[in-house]
Motif scaffolding. Structure first.
Motif, PDB file in Angstrom:
ATOM      1  N   THR A  29       2.326  76.093  53.093  1.00 14.29           N
ATOM      2  CA  THR A  29       3.010  75.274  54.090  1.00 14.29           C
ATOM      3  C   THR A  29       3.089  75.961  55.450  1.00 14.29           C
ATOM      4  OG1 THR A  29       4.359  74.146  52.429  1.00 14.29           O
ATOM      5  CG2 THR A  29       5.198  74.164  54.681  1.00 14.29           C
ATOM      6  N   ALA A  30       2.740  75.206  56.483  1.00 10.12           N
ATOM      7  CA  ALA A  30       2.869  75.663  57.870  1.00 10.12           C
ATOM      8  C   ALA A  30       3.720  74.614  58.577  1.00 10.12           C
ATOM      9  CB  ALA A  30       1.501  75.790  58.526  1.00 10.12           C
ATOM     10  N   ALA A  31       4.930  74.978  58.946  1.00  6.56           N
ATOM     11  CA  ALA A  31       5.849  74.005  59.525  1.00  6.56           C
ATOM     12  C   ALA A  31       6.403  74.498  60.843  1.00  6.56           C
ATOM     13  CB  ALA A  31       6.993  73.726  58.557  1.00  6.56           C
ATOM     14  N   GLY A  32       6.739  73.556  61.719  1.00 10.05           N
ATOM     15  CA  GLY A  32       7.313  73.926  63.001  1.00 10.05           C
ATOM     16  C   GLY A  32       6.401  74.876  63.743  1.00 10.05           C
ATOM     17  N   ILE A  33       6.962  75.984  64.191  1.00 14.44           N
ATOM     18  CA  ILE A  33       6.151  76.932  64.940  1.00 14.44           C
ATOM     19  C   ILE A  33       5.076  77.559  64.059  1.00 14.44           C
ATOM     20  CG2 ILE A  33       7.471  79.046  64.566  1.00 14.44           C
ATOM     21  CD1 ILE A  33       7.106  79.596  67.577  1.00 14.44           C
ATOM     22  N   GLY A  34       5.262  77.501  62.739  1.00 16.81           N
ATOM     23  CA  GLY A  34       4.220  77.982  61.833  1.00 16.81           C
ATOM     24  C   GLY A  34       2.972  77.133  61.923  1.00 16.81           C
ATOM     25  N   ALA A  35       3.144  75.811  62.063  1.00 14.66           N
ATOM     26  CA  ALA A  35       1.993  74.927  62.248  1.00 14.66           C
ATOM     27  C   ALA A  35       1.336  75.204  63.594  1.00 14.66           C
ATOM     28  CB  ALA A  35       2.440  73.466  62.173  1.00 14.66           C
TER      29      ALA A  35
ATOM     30  N   ALA B  76      10.583  79.381  62.361  1.00  9.57           N
ATOM     31  CA  ALA B  76      11.277  80.559  62.871  1.00  9.57           C
ATOM     32  C   ALA B  76      12.480  80.871  62.009  1.00  9.57           C
ATOM     33  CB  ALA B  76      11.715  80.330  64.311  1.00  9.57           C
ATOM     34  N   ASP B  77      12.648  82.126  61.665  1.00 10.42           N
ATOM     35  CA  ASP B  77      13.785  82.548  60.867  1.00 10.42           C
ATOM     36  C   ASP B  77      14.930  82.925  61.803  1.00 10.42           C
ATOM     37  OD1 ASP B  77      15.622  83.586  59.175  1.00 10.42           O
ATOM     38  OD2 ASP B  77      14.277  85.008  58.191  1.00 10.42           O
ATOM     39  N   LEU B  78      15.936  82.101  61.850  1.00 11.53           N
ATOM     40  CA  LEU B  78      17.053  82.331  62.760  1.00 11.53           C
ATOM     41  C   LEU B  78      17.922  83.491  62.351  1.00 11.53           C
ATOM     42  CD1 LEU B  78      18.055  78.636  63.337  1.00 11.53           C
ATOM     43  CD2 LEU B  78      16.305  80.022  64.428  1.00 11.53           C
ATOM     44  N   ARG B  79      17.699  83.991  61.131  1.00  6.92           N
ATOM     45  CA  ARG B  79      18.530  85.098  60.674  1.00  6.92           C
ATOM     46  C   ARG B  79      18.048  86.424  61.218  1.00  6.92           C
ATOM     47  NH1 ARG B  79      17.653  84.248  54.496  1.00  6.92           N
ATOM     48  NH2 ARG B  79      15.550  84.270  55.349  1.00  6.92           N
ATOM     49  N   GLY B  80      16.883  86.417  61.842  1.00  8.28           N
ATOM     50  CA  GLY B  80      16.368  87.655  62.394  1.00  8.28           C
ATOM     51  C   GLY B  80      15.965  88.627  61.317  1.00  8.28           C
ATOM     52  N   GLY B  81      15.572  88.091  60.147  1.00 11.08           N
ATOM     53  CA  GLY B  81      15.084  88.961  59.097  1.00 11.08           C
ATOM     54  C   GLY B  81      16.189  89.606  58.288  1.00 11.08           C
TER      55      GLY B  81
ATOM     56  N   VAL C 226       9.210  83.201  60.362  1.00 10.79           N
ATOM     57  CA  VAL C 226       8.956  84.357  61.215  1.00 10.79           C
ATOM     58  C   VAL C 226      10.207  84.763  61.996  1.00 10.79           C
ATOM     59  CG1 VAL C 226       8.104  82.983  63.170  1.00 10.79           C
ATOM     60  CG2 VAL C 226       7.340  85.343  62.890  1.00 10.79           C
ATOM     61  N   SER C 227      10.531  86.026  61.912  1.00 11.81           N
ATOM     62  CA  SER C 227      11.690  86.556  62.620  1.00 11.81           C
ATOM     63  C   SER C 227      11.272  87.017  64.015  1.00 11.81           C
ATOM     64  CB  SER C 227      12.282  87.744  61.859  1.00 11.81           C
ATOM     65  OG  SER C 227      11.379  88.843  61.871  1.00 11.81           O
ATOM     66  N   ARG C 228      12.261  87.329  64.828  1.00 13.48           N
ATOM     67  CA  ARG C 228      11.972  87.820  66.180  1.00 13.48           C
ATOM     68  C   ARG C 228      11.165  89.121  66.118  1.00 13.48           C
ATOM     69  NH1 ARG C 228      16.483  88.901  70.900  1.00 13.48           N
ATOM     70  NH2 ARG C 228      15.056  89.675  72.496  1.00 13.48           N
ATOM     71  N   GLU C 229      11.533  89.979  65.195  1.00 18.05           N
ATOM     72  CA  GLU C 229      10.835  91.256  65.076  1.00 18.05           C
ATOM     73  C   GLU C 229       9.374  91.048  64.674  1.00 18.05           C
ATOM     74  OE1 GLU C 229      12.159  93.948  61.939  1.00 18.05           O
ATOM     75  OE2 GLU C 229      12.147  95.569  63.413  1.00 18.05           O
ATOM     76  N   GLN C 230       9.130  90.138  63.727  1.00 20.16           N
ATOM     77  CA  GLN C 230       7.755  89.833  63.322  1.00 20.16           C
ATOM     78  C   GLN C 230       6.968  89.249  64.485  1.00 20.16           C
ATOM     79  OE1 GLN C 230       9.101  87.432  59.869  1.00 20.16           O
ATOM     80  NE2 GLN C 230       7.325  88.330  58.856  1.00 20.16           N
ATOM     81  N   ARG C 231       7.610  88.341  65.191  1.00 14.84           N
ATOM     82  CA  ARG C 231       6.945  87.704  66.316  1.00 14.84           C
ATOM     83  C   ARG C 231       6.484  88.747  67.333  1.00 14.84           C
ATOM     84  NH1 ARG C 231      11.174  85.389  69.269  1.00 14.84           N
ATOM     85  NH2 ARG C 231      10.977  87.232  70.595  1.00 14.84           N
ATOM     86  N   GLU C 232       7.374  89.674  67.666  1.00 15.39           N
ATOM     87  CA  GLU C 232       7.029  90.684  68.661  1.00 15.39           C
ATOM     88  C   GLU C 232       5.939  91.626  68.145  1.00 15.39           C
ATOM     89  OE1 GLU C 232      10.794  92.386  69.582  1.00 15.39           O
ATOM     90  OE2 GLU C 232      11.390  90.722  70.894  1.00 15.39           O
ATOM     91  N   ARG C 233       5.982  91.898  66.834  1.00 16.80           N
ATOM     92  CA  ARG C 233       4.955  92.742  66.240  1.00 16.80           C
ATOM     93  C   ARG C 233       3.585  92.063  66.313  1.00 16.80           C
ATOM     94  NH1 ARG C 233       2.259  97.234  65.132  1.00 16.80           N
ATOM     95  NH2 ARG C 233       1.558  97.432  62.983  1.00 16.80           N
ATOM     96  N   ILE C 234       3.538  90.778  66.028  1.00 15.23           N
ATOM     97  CA  ILE C 234       2.265  90.047  66.068  1.00 15.23           C
ATOM     98  C   ILE C 234       1.736  89.964  67.497  1.00 15.23           C
ATOM     99  CG2 ILE C 234       1.203  87.780  65.703  1.00 15.23           C
ATOM    100  CD1 ILE C 234       3.082  87.489  63.263  1.00 15.23           C
ATOM    101  N   ILE C 235       2.630  89.733  68.448  1.00 13.04           N
ATOM    102  CA  ILE C 235       2.206  89.717  69.850  1.00 13.04           C
ATOM    103  C   ILE C 235       1.569  91.051  70.219  1.00 13.04           C
ATOM    104  CG2 ILE C 235       3.035  89.676  72.244  1.00 13.04           C
ATOM    105  CD1 ILE C 235       5.126  87.618  71.368  1.00 13.04           C
TER     106      ILE C 235
END
Length: 368
Positions: A215-221, A94-99, A57-66
């Motif tokens: 797979t759900a890992a890290g913040i995905g879990a 979390a995708d550190l590349r920001g998508g 998940v990128s920052r943009e996706q995260r903000e969209r889901i919020i």
């Protein structure tokens, strides 16, 4: 003729507007910032749609889901939420590349481990998994867009997920303008990134179902564990990957897991970072039900639409009581319960529930 459209005379070929070159459906999907959304039968479906990186998940996706979860709380037409994903992964962290797929590879990029079938291992769950989630999509911020960005060095695209390593947390340059990182930068990123992301699920006033397809890992879990109900396909795995990179779990992991499985089990999962199968997660109480992959969406729809036909405000109050129960003393919990019951009794649905009982008929709740 569609509603609201006026009939007009044909102006002739020389004056007709140019054709409406809208993007093809698939282009519209990808353009939606990696998150698909639709509302059907009172259910808001939120789908992570970046299968090429295992839905890290990128920052943009995260903000969209919020934003979508916030909207769901306020929209009376939405009475339940489902969070799921496309492809073989639910969320690799979390995708550190920001998508930005074209981001340069990191020197610290860890090659994906492979398990049977050529699937990447827990690490394969994306670095986001690792620091990934530790840096939370926030880490998308420039300060993490340095070496932490992974490349598609990953196995096949469908099995990859950037294995962002701790480099993203140890690089000297901060994404913010390239300045040197100072104490407090990372903590601020977590407070403004991973934590609000998970809180948005916990605080959503509508019941939220996770349909974990892989797979759900890290913040995905943690995204899955924050949901009110969790359905998982037989191929799903849950991984507390942080320890593999020498990191501390973020995104509310140390808050959620002890409340779900107790402190001893939580420590086992977080200390070792082993992949947990869907079946084992169900036995531990992290998953409500495991179903065949082909039945996952169907089961999620059945559960969500059943919730969408229920007394929505009563469900919201019940969710709040349960979520707060482990953080309060008995006297406070009982007081909150009494207040919630009184509030619920003022709703139309409560009146309908009582009337349907007296009249010996099935209630028809409207979510009000």
């Amino acid at each position: 003729m569609s509603e609201g459209r006026r009939a007009v005379a044909d102006p002739g070929p020389d004056h007709r507007p140019a054709p409406d070159h809208r993007p093809a459906p698939d282009e519209e999907r990808r353009a939606a910032r990696g998150v698909l959304h639709r509302t059907e039968n009172g259910v808001s479906w939120i789908t992570l749609d970046r299968p090429e990186v295992m839905n890290a998940v990128s920052r943009e996706q995260r903000e969209r889901i919020i934003a979508l979860l916030t909207d769901a709380s306020a929209d009376p037409a939405v009475r339940a939420v489902v969070i799921t994903a496309t492809g073989e992964g639910f969320c690799a962290g979390a995708d550190l590349r920001g998508g930005r797929p074209e981001a340069s590879a990191s020197a610290d990029h860890t090659s994906a481990d492979h398990t049977s079938g050529g699937h990447t291992s827990a690490d394969h769950t994306s670095a986001s998994h690792t620091s990934a989630s530790h840096t939370s999509a926030d880490h998308t911020s420039a300060s993490h867009t340095s070496a932490s960005h992974t490349s598609a060095d990953h196995t096949s695209a469908s099995h990859t997920s950037a294995d962002h390593t701790s480099a993203s947390h140890t690089s000297d340059a901060s994404a913010a303008g390239g300045r040197e990182r100072v104490p407090g930068d990372v903590a601020r990123m977590i407070r403004l990134g991973a934590q609000p992301f998970i809180a948005a699920v916990l605080d959503c006033e509508k019941p939220v179902i996770a349909a974990v397809n892989g797979t759900a890992a890290g913040i995905g879990a943690h995204l899955a564990f924050a949901c009110d109900l969790v359905l998982a396909s037989e191929s799903a795995r849950f991984i507390e990957v942080f320890v593999r990179r020498g990191l501390v779990p973020d995104g509310g992991g140390a808050y959620l897991l002890p409340r779900l499985v107790g402190p001893q089990r939580a420590k086992e999962l977080m200390f070792f970072g082993d992949a947990l199968s869907a079946a084992d997660a169900e036995r531990m109480g992290l998953v409500n039900r495991v179903v065949a992959a082909d039945d996952l969406e169907k089961t999620a729809r059945a559960w969500a639409e059943r919730l969408a036909q229920g007394p929505t405000r009563a469900l919201a109050l019940t969710k709040h009581l349960v979520n707060a129960s482990l953080d309060t003393d008995r006297a406070s919990a009982f007081a909150a319960e009494a207040s919630a019951v009184e509030i619920a009794m003022t709703t139309r649905d409560a009146n309908e529930g009582v009337a349907s009982f007296v009249e010996r008929r099935t209630p028809e709740y409207r979510g009000r």
